[in-house]
Structure formats: structure tokens, C-alpha cells
Design an enzyme around this catalytic site. Structure first.
Site, PDB file in Angstrom:
ATOM      1  N   GLY A  52       0.852  -1.199   0.000  1.00  0.00           N
ATOM      2  CA  GLY A  52       0.000   0.000   0.000  1.00  0.00           C
ATOM      3  C   GLY A  52       0.879   1.237   0.000  1.00  0.00           C
ATOM      4  O   GLY A  52       0.706   2.148   0.814  1.00  0.00           O
ATOM      5  N   ASP A 115      -2.348  -6.530  -7.668  1.00  0.00           N
ATOM      6  CA  ASP A 115      -3.324  -6.743  -6.605  1.00  0.00           C
ATOM      7  C   ASP A 115      -2.626  -7.448  -5.438  1.00  0.00           C
ATOM      8  O   ASP A 115      -2.305  -8.636  -5.516  1.00  0.00           O
ATOM      9  CB  ASP A 115      -4.486  -7.594  -7.141  1.00  0.00           C
ATOM     10  CG  ASP A 115      -5.503  -7.902  -6.046  1.00  0.00           C
ATOM     11  OD1 ASP A 115      -5.395  -7.310  -4.946  1.00  0.00           O
ATOM     12  OD2 ASP A 115      -6.392  -8.735  -6.295  1.00  0.00           O
ATOM     13  N   LEU A 143      -2.698  -1.148   3.462  1.00  0.00           N
ATOM     14  CA  LEU A 143      -3.702  -1.225   2.394  1.00  0.00           C
ATOM     15  C   LEU A 143      -5.009  -0.581   2.841  1.00  0.00           C
ATOM     16  O   LEU A 143      -5.406  -0.729   3.987  1.00  0.00           O
ATOM     17  CB  LEU A 143      -4.021  -2.681   2.062  1.00  0.00           C
ATOM     18  CG  LEU A 143      -3.089  -3.485   1.175  1.00  0.00           C
ATOM     19  CD1 LEU A 143      -3.790  -4.761   0.736  1.00  0.00           C
ATOM     20  CD2 LEU A 143      -2.645  -2.702  -0.036  1.00  0.00           C
ATOM     21  N   TYR A 239     -17.084   4.148  12.958  1.00  0.00           N
ATOM     22  CA  TYR A 239     -15.717   3.643  12.808  1.00  0.00           C
ATOM     23  C   TYR A 239     -15.420   2.499  13.778  1.00  0.00           C
ATOM     24  O   TYR A 239     -15.521   1.334  13.426  1.00  0.00           O
ATOM     25  CB  TYR A 239     -14.665   4.778  12.919  1.00  0.00           C
ATOM     26  CG  TYR A 239     -13.401   4.316  12.233  1.00  0.00           C
ATOM     27  CD1 TYR A 239     -13.122   4.666  10.917  1.00  0.00           C
ATOM     28  CD2 TYR A 239     -12.535   3.416  12.869  1.00  0.00           C
ATOM     29  CE1 TYR A 239     -12.007   4.155  10.263  1.00  0.00           C
ATOM     30  CE2 TYR A 239     -11.426   2.905  12.222  1.00  0.00           C
ATOM     31  CZ  TYR A 239     -11.169   3.283  10.928  1.00  0.00           C
ATOM     32  OH  TYR A 239     -10.077   2.761  10.276  1.00  0.00           O
ATOM     33  N   LYS A 248     -10.767  -3.917  11.882  1.00  0.00           N
ATOM     34  CA  LYS A 248      -9.561  -3.507  12.610  1.00  0.00           C
ATOM     35  C   LYS A 248      -9.343  -4.390  13.842  1.00  0.00           C
ATOM     36  O   LYS A 248      -8.198  -4.632  14.234  1.00  0.00           O
ATOM     37  CB  LYS A 248      -9.640  -2.029  12.988  1.00  0.00           C
ATOM     38  CG  LYS A 248      -9.602  -1.083  11.781  1.00  0.00           C
ATOM     39  CD  LYS A 248      -8.306  -1.207  10.970  1.00  0.00           C
ATOM     40  CE  LYS A 248      -8.160  -0.159   9.900  1.00  0.00           C
ATOM     41  NZ  LYS A 248      -7.017  -0.385   9.016  1.00  0.00           N
ATOM     42  N   VAL A 278      -6.066  11.629   9.206  1.00  0.00           N
ATOM     43  CA  VAL A 278      -5.542  12.597   8.238  1.00  0.00           C
ATOM     44  C   VAL A 278      -6.381  12.508   6.971  1.00  0.00           C
ATOM     45  O   VAL A 278      -7.092  11.520   6.758  1.00  0.00           O
ATOM     46  CB  VAL A 278      -4.053  12.322   7.878  1.00  0.00           C
ATOM     47  CG1 VAL A 278      -3.130  12.662   9.028  1.00  0.00           C
ATOM     48  CG2 VAL A 278      -3.843  10.897   7.406  1.00  0.00           C
ATOM     49  N   THR A 280      -6.998  11.523   3.555  1.00  0.00           N
ATOM     50  CA  THR A 280      -6.523  10.649   2.471  1.00  0.00           C
ATOM     51  C   THR A 280      -7.748  10.254   1.655  1.00  0.00           C
ATOM     52  O   THR A 280      -8.885  10.527   2.045  1.00  0.00           O
ATOM     53  CB  THR A 280      -5.835   9.356   2.980  1.00  0.00           C
ATOM     54  OG1 THR A 280      -6.817   8.551   3.644  1.00  0.00           O
ATOM     55  CG2 THR A 280      -4.675   9.640   3.922  1.00  0.00           C
TER      56      THR A 280
END
Ligand code: NAD
Length: 398
Positions: A52, A115, A143, A239, A248, A278, A280
Site C-alpha cells: 500500500g 493486486d 492497504l 468507525y 480492525k 488525516v 486521504t
């Protein structure tokens, strides 16, 4: 292709093209953030694999390893090259610039545009490491993908960004029109939770480490780090407690398994690093998060605590991963790069303003315009020092 003048093209909020010079400038700025840090080049890593590696935290990690440590890097990413008049993706241009500067400075870099979830990617990486590098001492797993084709079953999984268990109502910025709107997100089905875990969970990270261990290509003391996020309570339903949060948690579980393997076999270890929020491409796609990302920098900047992506990675690499540095963690064994974001005084500022934000005062009470500009800059637009009226070569090679 002849050179062309590239103006930003958007579909709603999303930029659908990228500016090669702007992306090159982003990479230049990140390299400067590393090389201008006092203390010069560190020791602590020689051969680094970044999965990534073309945008966001992965690109910043690769830059920190290359210019902060003189490391040889292999970067893995999935990006679109230019096609006729269509520009390449930002991550493609970032990587082309990364290679240009690494060559200039005599630093080895190899890249794979594949990939990462496939077995073929792992086999190709093993080949490159065997032939052109030495045993890897750091693997960064960064990733962020909306989908994964499972390498063993061929099944296609799509990840979703939804709450789990019950609906979640809050406010968000409709980025297409710049309005503050109420939003209600319906909970994910069990299948959607499982699919998100299959895409963004820890299985592929473990597959990478198993493949490298099996090939004998991890160095004594090798370490691996995967990136995660926790964030404040206002974002938990979408989240930490949502579909992505379940994925996660699966990454946390994988970290414990990988850590045990690396400790036993190489005296190494695995960690999750909880990074700060941040701007992205990945984070801006999460409902409610853009409003949070418009408030967070104000609360941090007023205290001199703000860090961008590269500054976060500079702190992680220099303070935690240099020779002699100690990896300090929370009670769950995670590195907490979000310590500044999560400070009580910073969060109190945000929760105080949050209920008051409306479409009318969005630009006064929040740094929404900075957020917008930062998002566009990810694609190489709205950067100072770039002449957007000058024609540029879009078909660049990595
Ligand atoms: P990003 O979108 O900027 O980068 C994603 C990277 O993954 C790119 O290099 C892309 O090319 C690559 N990629 C995607 N699919 C791929 C595939 N199939 N094969 C190969 N490469 C592929 O994302 P980011 O925000 O830097 O996120 C990276 C990690 O950091 C994620 O785990 C994310 O959860 C975590 N994180 C992000 C934030 C944030 O605020 N952005 C905060 C904390 C943690």
C-alpha cells in the site's frame, strides 16, 4: 501522448484525474520533511517492504524508510497508468516521482503495481527480494481497499462503511455540495460485516508474513506494522464499532498471532500502529469523518500539535523504529500515534463546536476549506508553485 494542460476534473467531490507535477511536488515536500529533520540519517532498517505504498500512510512510510534510513524499499500498490488523454492516478504519479528522486539520490527502489491480495503478488515480491534485495527487516501493511478477491477461493468481497447493530444518526458534510446534513446510516447485515473483515481484516497481512517466512526472506529481528484507527466517541458508531472497526479488531488479533510467530522464529515482532486521522482518499470516504477532519486540525494547530501524514510517519519511524528506540505501546500492545489527537483538551474543543456547525457557518467554525484543498492536493491540484496552465507529460513511467 503530446503534453497536455491538466485541469482538475471532479465527479461530485472526488477528483477523477491527477496532476503529475502536483503529485511530484507532494513527494518533494514529504522527502524534505524527512531530510530536514535534525539528526541526519538513522540506522534501524535496511530492506523494507511497504504494502500500500503509493498514497497516504504507506507512501509516507516508504519515504521515511528511504530518506530517513537509506533503506532499500519494495513498494506494492494498485494504481492506474495514463491511458491516452486520461491521466494516471495520483498514486501512480507519486510513485514515478518517488523513483525519480530515489534514483537521483542513489537509493534502491523496486515497485509492483499488482493486486496485493493475490498469491501472484506474494510470489513476485519474493522473487524481487531474493534477486535484488536482502532479507526484509520491516514490513509495513498499509492497504485501504474497497474490495478483495480471495486468493484461494476466488470469492469477491466488498467492504462497507456502516454501523453495526443499530442505525446511526449524526451530521455529516455532503461533500458534493458542501452542505451540513443530517445522516442516518442503516446497520450492516452480518454478511456485510463478514465481508468487510475479509477485505480490511488481518488475513492478508498474515498471508504476506507467512509467505515471506516460508521463503526465508525475513531478517533476524524482523518487524511488521499494520495501521489502524480508533478515533473519538463521536465517530465510534461508524468507525470503531462499525464494520471497519470489526475489521480492525481482526487486524489486532492477527497482530498477536504474527507477533508470536516472529518472536519465536526470528526474535522479531508485530504491532498495530493506531495513527491519527488525516485527509486521504480512504478516510474522506467515511461518512461523518470529513466534518471531524475539518475540526481536528483547528484544535491541534491552536496547540502546536498538528501533524500531517509525513510528520506522523517521521515520528513513528524515528522515535519507535530507529536502532536503540523502544516501542512503547498501550495495554493492548498497540503503538499510539494518535496520542495528540486523542488528548482530552483537543477532543473537548471538537465536541463543543460539533453541535453548532451548520451549512451557514461551516466555513467560519471549521477548517472545511483547508480540508477541501488538502483533499484536492492529494491529486496534485491547488498546490503552490505548480503552474497549472503549463502543458505537462501525463504518460510518465515508473
Ligand atoms: P490510501 O487510500 O491513501 O492508500 C491505500 C493504499 O493501498 C494505496 O497505495 C493503494 O494503491 C493501495 N491498494 C489498495 N488496494 C490495493 C490492492 N488490491 N493491491 C495493492 N495495493 C492496493 O489509504 P490510507 O488512508 O493511507 O490508509 C492506509 C492504512 O492506514 C489503512 O489501514 C487505514 O485504515 C490506516 N489509517 C488511516 C488513517 C487516515 O486517517 N487516513 C488513520 C489511521 C489509520
Amino acid at each position: 501522448m503530446p503534453e497536455q494542460i491538466i485541469k482538475r476534473k471532479s465527479r461530485g467531490f472526488i477528483c477523477i484525474n491527477a496532476h503529475p507535477e502536483g503529485c511530484r511536488q507532494n513527494v518533494t515536500r514529504q522527502i524534505e520533511a524527512i531530510t530536514s529533520a535534525p539528526g541526519g540519517r538513522r540506522a534501524g532498517m535496511r530492506n523494507v517492504l511497504v504494502i500500500g505504498a503509493s498514497t497516504g500512510y504507506g507512501l509516507a512510510s516508504r519515504i521515511a524508510a528511504t530518506w530517513g534510513f537509506g533503506a532499500r524499499t519494495l513498494g506494492v500498490f494498485f494504481e492506474r497508468p495514463a491511458d491516452g488523454v486520461k491521466t494516471a492516478s495520483a498514486g501512480y504519479y507519486n510513485t514515478a516521482a518517488f523513483h525519480e528522486f530515489a534514483r537521483r539520490d542513489g537509493l534502491f527502489a523496486a515497485s509492483m503495481n499488482v493486486d496485493a491480495f493475490s498469491d501472484a503478488a506474494k510470489a513476485q515480491a519474493i522473487e524481487i527480494i531474493r534477486k535484488e534485495m536482502s532479507r526484509i527487516d520491516l514490513v509495513i501493511y498499509s492497504l485501504a481497499s474497497p474490495k478483495r478477491v480471495h486468493p484461494r477461493t476466488g470469492q469477491v468481497f466488498n467492504s462497507t462503511l456502516k454501523p453495526v447493530g443499530k442505525p446511526f444518526t449524526n451530521k455529516t458534510i455532503d461533500l458534493d455540495v458542501g452542505k451540513v446534513m443530517p445522516v442516518t446510516l442503516e446497520p450492516a447485515s452480518e454478511q456485510e460485516v463478514a465481508d468487510t473483515v475479509a477485505v480490511m481484516g488481518g488475513e492478508d497481512w498474515e498471508m504476506w508474513i507467512d509467505a515471506l517466512l516460508g521463503a526465508g526472506l525475513l531478517a533476524q529481528g524482523a518487524r511488521t506494522i499494520a495501521y489502524s484507527y480508533i478515533g473519538p466517541e463521536v465517530t465510534w458508531p461508524i468507525y470503531r464499532d462499525g464494520t471497519i472497526g470489526q475489521a480492525k479488531k481482526d487486524v489486532d488479533a492477527a497482530a498477536h498471532r504474527i507477533d508470536a510467530k516472529l518472536k519465536a522464529k526470528l526474535g522479531g515482532g508485530a504491532h498495530v500502529s493506531v495513527n491519527k486521522a488525516v485527509v486521504t482518499q480512504a478516510s474522506s470516504a467515511i461518512p461523518v469523518v470529513p466534518l471531524y477532519l475539518s475540526l481536528l486540525p483547528m484544535a491541534l494547530k491552536s496547540r502546536g500539535l498538528d501533524e500531517g501524514t509525513i510528520e506522523q510517519m517521521r515520528r513513528l519511524f524515528f522515535d519507535y523504529l530507529s536502532d536503540g528506540a523502544k516501542i512503547s505501546t498501550d495495554e493492548a500492545g498497540r503503538i499510539r500515534m494518535d496520542d495528540r489527537e486523542m488528548r482530552a483538551d483537543v477532543q473537548t474543543d471538537i465536541t463543543r463546536v460539533w453541535p453548532e456547525v451548520t451549512t451557514e457557518n461551516l466555513r467560519q467554525l471549521t477548517a472545511y476549506e483547508d480540508f477541501q484543498c488538502e483533499f484536492r492536493s492529494l491529486f496534485g491540484f491547488e498546490l503552490e508553485g505548480v503552474d497549472y496552465d503549463a502543458p505537462v507529460e501525463t504518460d510518465v513511467q515508473i
